[in-house]
Design a protein around this motif. Structure first.
Motif, PDB file in Angstrom:
ATOM      1  N   PRO A 241      -6.699   3.220  10.001  1.00 39.46           N
ATOM      2  CA  PRO A 241      -6.344   2.536   8.746  1.00 39.46           C
ATOM      3  C   PRO A 241      -6.590   3.449   7.542  1.00 39.46           C
ATOM      4  O   PRO A 241      -7.673   4.015   7.421  1.00 39.46           O
ATOM      5  CB  PRO A 241      -7.296   1.344   8.699  1.00 39.46           C
ATOM      6  CG  PRO A 241      -7.763   1.164  10.099  1.00 39.46           C
ATOM      7  CD  PRO A 241      -7.736   2.513  10.739  1.00 39.46           C
TER       8      PRO A 241
ATOM      9  N   ASN B 150      -5.885   3.254   3.416  1.00 40.26           N
ATOM     10  CA  ASN B 150      -5.329   2.666   2.193  1.00 40.26           C
ATOM     11  C   ASN B 150      -5.080   3.761   1.167  1.00 40.26           C
ATOM     12  O   ASN B 150      -5.738   4.798   1.190  1.00 40.26           O
ATOM     13  CB  ASN B 150      -6.323   1.665   1.592  1.00 40.26           C
ATOM     14  CG  ASN B 150      -6.286   0.324   2.311  1.00 40.26           C
ATOM     15  OD1 ASN B 150      -5.566   0.152   3.282  1.00 40.26           O
ATOM     16  ND2 ASN B 150      -7.073  -0.619   1.806  1.00 40.26           N
TER      17      ASN B 150
ATOM     18  N   ASP C 125      -2.390  -1.361   0.607  1.00 40.72           N
ATOM     19  CA  ASP C 125      -2.902  -1.880   1.876  1.00 40.72           C
ATOM     20  C   ASP C 125      -2.169  -1.272   3.077  1.00 40.72           C
ATOM     21  O   ASP C 125      -0.942  -1.300   3.153  1.00 40.72           O
ATOM     22  CB  ASP C 125      -2.729  -3.404   1.884  1.00 40.72           C
ATOM     23  CG  ASP C 125      -3.184  -3.992   3.190  1.00 40.72           C
ATOM     24  OD1 ASP C 125      -4.401  -4.041   3.414  1.00 40.72           O
ATOM     25  OD2 ASP C 125      -2.321  -4.373   4.008  1.00 40.72           O
ATOM     26  N   TYR C 126      -2.938  -0.759   4.029  1.00 40.62           N
ATOM     27  CA  TYR C 126      -2.304  -0.020   5.128  1.00 40.62           C
ATOM     28  C   TYR C 126      -1.463  -0.904   6.042  1.00 40.62           C
ATOM     29  O   TYR C 126      -0.452  -0.483   6.577  1.00 40.62           O
ATOM     30  CB  TYR C 126      -3.375   0.738   5.943  1.00 40.62           C
ATOM     31  CG  TYR C 126      -4.169  -0.115   6.897  1.00 40.62           C
ATOM     32  CD1 TYR C 126      -3.834  -0.176   8.242  1.00 40.62           C
ATOM     33  CD2 TYR C 126      -5.245  -0.875   6.452  1.00 40.62           C
ATOM     34  CE1 TYR C 126      -4.556  -0.966   9.122  1.00 40.62           C
ATOM     35  CE2 TYR C 126      -5.963  -1.662   7.319  1.00 40.62           C
ATOM     36  CZ  TYR C 126      -5.615  -1.715   8.649  1.00 40.62           C
ATOM     37  OH  TYR C 126      -6.317  -2.516   9.516  1.00 40.62           O
ATOM     38  N   LYS C 127      -1.864  -2.184   6.193  1.00 36.93           N
ATOM     39  CA  LYS C 127      -1.106  -3.055   7.110  1.00 36.93           C
ATOM     40  C   LYS C 127       0.272  -3.346   6.514  1.00 36.93           C
ATOM     41  O   LYS C 127       1.290  -3.258   7.188  1.00 36.93           O
ATOM     42  CB  LYS C 127      -1.853  -4.371   7.324  1.00 36.93           C
ATOM     43  CG  LYS C 127      -2.978  -4.237   8.310  1.00 36.93           C
ATOM     44  CD  LYS C 127      -3.416  -5.610   8.818  1.00 36.93           C
ATOM     45  CE  LYS C 127      -4.912  -5.596   9.027  1.00 36.93           C
ATOM     46  NZ  LYS C 127      -5.672  -6.408   8.122  1.00 36.93           N
ATOM     47  N   LEU C 128       0.271  -3.689   5.226  1.00 36.95           N
ATOM     48  CA  LEU C 128       1.554  -3.977   4.570  1.00 36.95           C
ATOM     49  C   LEU C 128       2.423  -2.711   4.540  1.00 36.95           C
ATOM     50  O   LEU C 128       3.631  -2.753   4.749  1.00 36.95           O
ATOM     51  CB  LEU C 128       1.295  -4.486   3.142  1.00 36.95           C
ATOM     52  CG  LEU C 128       2.526  -4.923   2.355  1.00 36.95           C
ATOM     53  CD1 LEU C 128       3.330  -5.970   3.117  1.00 36.95           C
ATOM     54  CD2 LEU C 128       2.108  -5.483   0.983  1.00 36.95           C
TER      55      LEU C 128
ATOM     56  N   ARG D  60       2.467  -0.312   6.725  1.00 38.71           N
ATOM     57  CA  ARG D  60       3.055  -0.068   8.056  1.00 38.71           C
ATOM     58  C   ARG D  60       4.307  -0.899   8.266  1.00 38.71           C
ATOM     59  O   ARG D  60       5.303  -0.419   8.791  1.00 38.71           O
ATOM     60  CB  ARG D  60       2.037  -0.384   9.149  1.00 38.71           C
ATOM     61  CG  ARG D  60       1.122   0.790   9.352  1.00 38.71           C
ATOM     62  CD  ARG D  60       0.195   0.622  10.529  1.00 38.71           C
ATOM     63  NE  ARG D  60      -0.780   1.712  10.479  1.00 38.71           N
ATOM     64  CZ  ARG D  60      -1.928   1.730  11.109  1.00 38.71           C
ATOM     65  NH1 ARG D  60      -2.284   0.716  11.848  1.00 38.71           N
ATOM     66  NH2 ARG D  60      -2.729   2.769  11.010  1.00 38.71           N
ATOM     67  N   ALA D  61       4.263  -2.177   7.855  1.00 42.00           N
ATOM     68  CA  ALA D  61       5.430  -3.055   8.038  1.00 42.00           C
ATOM     69  C   ALA D  61       6.605  -2.545   7.195  1.00 42.00           C
ATOM     70  O   ALA D  61       7.739  -2.454   7.663  1.00 42.00           O
ATOM     71  CB  ALA D  61       5.066  -4.470   7.639  1.00 42.00           C
TER      72      ALA D  61
ATOM     73  N   SER E 140       0.306   8.558   8.787  1.00 41.14           N
ATOM     74  CA  SER E 140       1.146   7.368   8.646  1.00 41.14           C
ATOM     75  C   SER E 140       1.876   7.312   7.307  1.00 41.14           C
ATOM     76  O   SER E 140       2.872   6.601   7.178  1.00 41.14           O
ATOM     77  CB  SER E 140       0.274   6.116   8.794  1.00 41.14           C
ATOM     78  OG  SER E 140      -0.821   6.208   7.908  1.00 41.14           O
TER      79      SER E 140
END
Ligand code: HEM
Length: 512
Positions: free
Chosen positions: A103, A105, A125-128, A130-131, A452
């Motif tokens: 992860p 950010n 935010d890393y999750k958002l 990635r999407a 990423s």
């Protein structure tokens, strides 16, 4: 009685101001000497206040990158460079900090300098991220870029025709604006299926070149004062221009992209035979609309801002890499001769059709392009990453959860242990074998960053670099620099992308 009351009121106000001042100073003293980053070395002033960075980047104009390098020499490989931020100068750590899978950010301080909060590029935010990135990956894939060969040939051919005009007159050509026209025409056609056709303008669109460079230079100010953006809609245009011309240019740039996006949404976009023959597909707007992203991520504002990032990120970076590479080839006649020999062997006729897959296999051309990327750095500013939930480890140091940590390509690319004679343009270094057990050299080529959040346009950029250098140098065998020295390309200011010292007239070439 009334005057007693007013004296009391005054005393309360003074007391309040005094209290606030004490609180402010107290917080700063705590942060410098007792806070979670207190243990990290670095100048106390930088730890206490952002005005330290302001001085180097805003007053001295893009000089903090160099000051940070000096601080590393004094304090070691990890330092505190602001109240909230750390910086590392150790190439081995790059792939850890810019990890593909862990992860990571981004920092709000960094992303708030741009006036486009809804893009994957500015997603903290890393999750958002990635999407959002997954939705864009197919649009920028290597396979997609391979299909763009006809479009790239067409564009570079157009560039060569413009150079030919100057060859005939013998007039020196300032190549940075010319390359900026090429890369902008390519990236606009690719992104929104409407090339801005700057290469067709007689004077190579000087306003556009100025726009991208001025916008980049404005970043240091808006990073410190992001609220400037929220005041813009309320200010008269003339006042904004007087404050900072880059801001007006940014607004105009955004208007233009919004118009393109609206046109696409209204169903007017080119997908005709001519476009298919050039290898073009649908626009970035379609890629997003047809993706698996939730509806709220397909809002108009997201669509035009993603288009803007692609165009903004893809133009000047690539133009800078082309200009720097072009300069160093001409500045080193043996390198020029060796490159030409390889190109002539592959393309016996200077008008031969150039095949990208063949160029990707040419060792010397690829070594020259790598060395050009090393000297052009991509983004010359540090890029911060943080782990949102865990401590990161750097040697014996524990980096507190959520702390932004940056590294800088300018430092990595001139690290003497990795790149001996770091200031010498030496394509051969990319062809030499590596000592046993050493990782491949391109591990340390970080112009596109890594992991990423690495540049998503990398395949397109590399294709542009290979095609352009191959075609321009094969087509125009005789060329020389005109009143140009290293001072015209060497980085002196970090304006997000590198810039030479003020007063430079740029790289000028005479084609014969
Ligand atoms: C030589 C040319 C180029 C260089 C050196 C370069 C460099 C970079 C770097 C260093 C980043 C990471 C920035 C960060 O961490 O904040 C980046 C991101 C990005 N670049 Fe490039 N770039 C180049 C060309 C392009 C092109 C041609 C395009 C588009 C067609 C492009 C689109 C992007 C986008 C959209 C991002 C954000 C990716 C994300 O956050 O997921 N770049 N680029």
């Amino acid at each position: 009685m009334a005057s007693l009351f007013s004296i009391a009121q005054q005393n309360v106000s003074v007391g309040l101001i005094f209290l606030l001042l004490i609180l402010f100073i107290g917080r700063r003293v705590y942060s410098v000497y007792f806070g979670p980053l207190a243990k990290f070395p670095g100048p106390k002033l930088a730890a206490a206040t952002l005005w330290y960075e302001f001085y180097y980047d805003v007053i001295l104009q893009g000089r903090y990158t160099f000051k940070i390098k000096e601080l590393h020499q004094k304090y070691g490989p990890i330092i505190r460079i602001s109240p909230t931020e750390l910086h590392i100068d150790e190439p081995e750590y790059y792939e850890e900090l810019y990890s593909q899978h862990k992860p990571r950010n981004k920092s709000t301080f960094y992303v708030d300098q741009f006036n486009f909060p809804y893009t994957s590029f500015t997603t903290v935010d890393y999750k958002l991220h990635r999407a959002r990135r997954a939705a864009l990956n197919p649009f920028f894939s290597k396979q997609k870029v391979a299909r763009l060969q006809p479009m790239l040939s067409f564009m570079v051919e157009k560039l060569c025709n413009r150079i030919e005009e100057f060859r005939r007159t013998g007039e020196p050509l300032s190549i940075r604006p010319v390359y900026a026209c090429l890369t902008t025409d390519v990236v606009t056609l690719f992104t929104v299926n409407r090339s801005w056709n700057h290469l067709d303008t007689p004077d190579f669109s000087p306003l556009w070149v100025e726009t991208i460079q001025t916008i980049s230079a404005t970043g240091h100010l808006t990073k410190q004062f992001p609220f400037i953006f929220s005041t813009l809609p309320f200010l008269p245009r003339r006042l904004i221009a007087a404050m900072n011309p880059g801001l007006v240019m940014l607004l105009d740039f955004q208007n233009k992209i919004q118009e393109d996006t609206r046109t696409i949404l209204n169903g007017v976009y080119k997908s005709n035979q001519e476009y298919n023959e050039l290898g073009l597909d649908k626009t970035i707007v379609h890629a997003l609309l047809e993706s698996d992203l939730p509806q709220e991520d397909k809002k108009y504002v997201r669509l035009w801002q993603e288009a803007q990032v692609s165009i903004g990120a893809g133009g000047d970076t690539t133009a800078n890499a082309l200009t720097t590479t072009h300069f160093h080839i001409l500045n080193n006649p043996p390198i020029h001769r060796k490159l030409l020999a390889e190109l002539k062997e592959t393309l016996p006729n200077s008008y031969d059709r150039v095949d990208l897959r063949v160029l990707e296999q040419l060792p010397y051309l690829n070594a020259v392009v790598n060395e050009g990327l090393r000297f052009s750095y991509g983004v010359s500013t540090r890029l911060q990453r943080s782990h949102p939930t865990e401590v990161m480890i750097f040697h014996e140091w524990e980096i507190p959860v959520g702390t932004p940590v940056g590294m800088t390509s300018v430092h990595v690319h001139h690290n003497e242990a990795v790149f001996p004679e770091p200031y010498k343009f030496k394509p051969e270094r990319w062809l030499q074998g590596r000592p046993q057990g050493s990782p491949p050299l391109d591990r340390y080529l970080v112009a596109f960053s890594k992991g990423s959040r690495q540049c998503i346009g990398m395949h397109l950029a590399k294709a542009e670099l290979l095609m352009t250098i191959a075609m321009v140098f094969r087509r125009f065998e005789q060329q020389e620099l005109f009143e140009t020295t290293r001072a015209d390309v060497d980085i002196h200011h970090d304006f997000f992308v590198p810039a030479p010292a003020f007063g430079s007239k740029g790289v000028r070439v005479i084609f014969k």
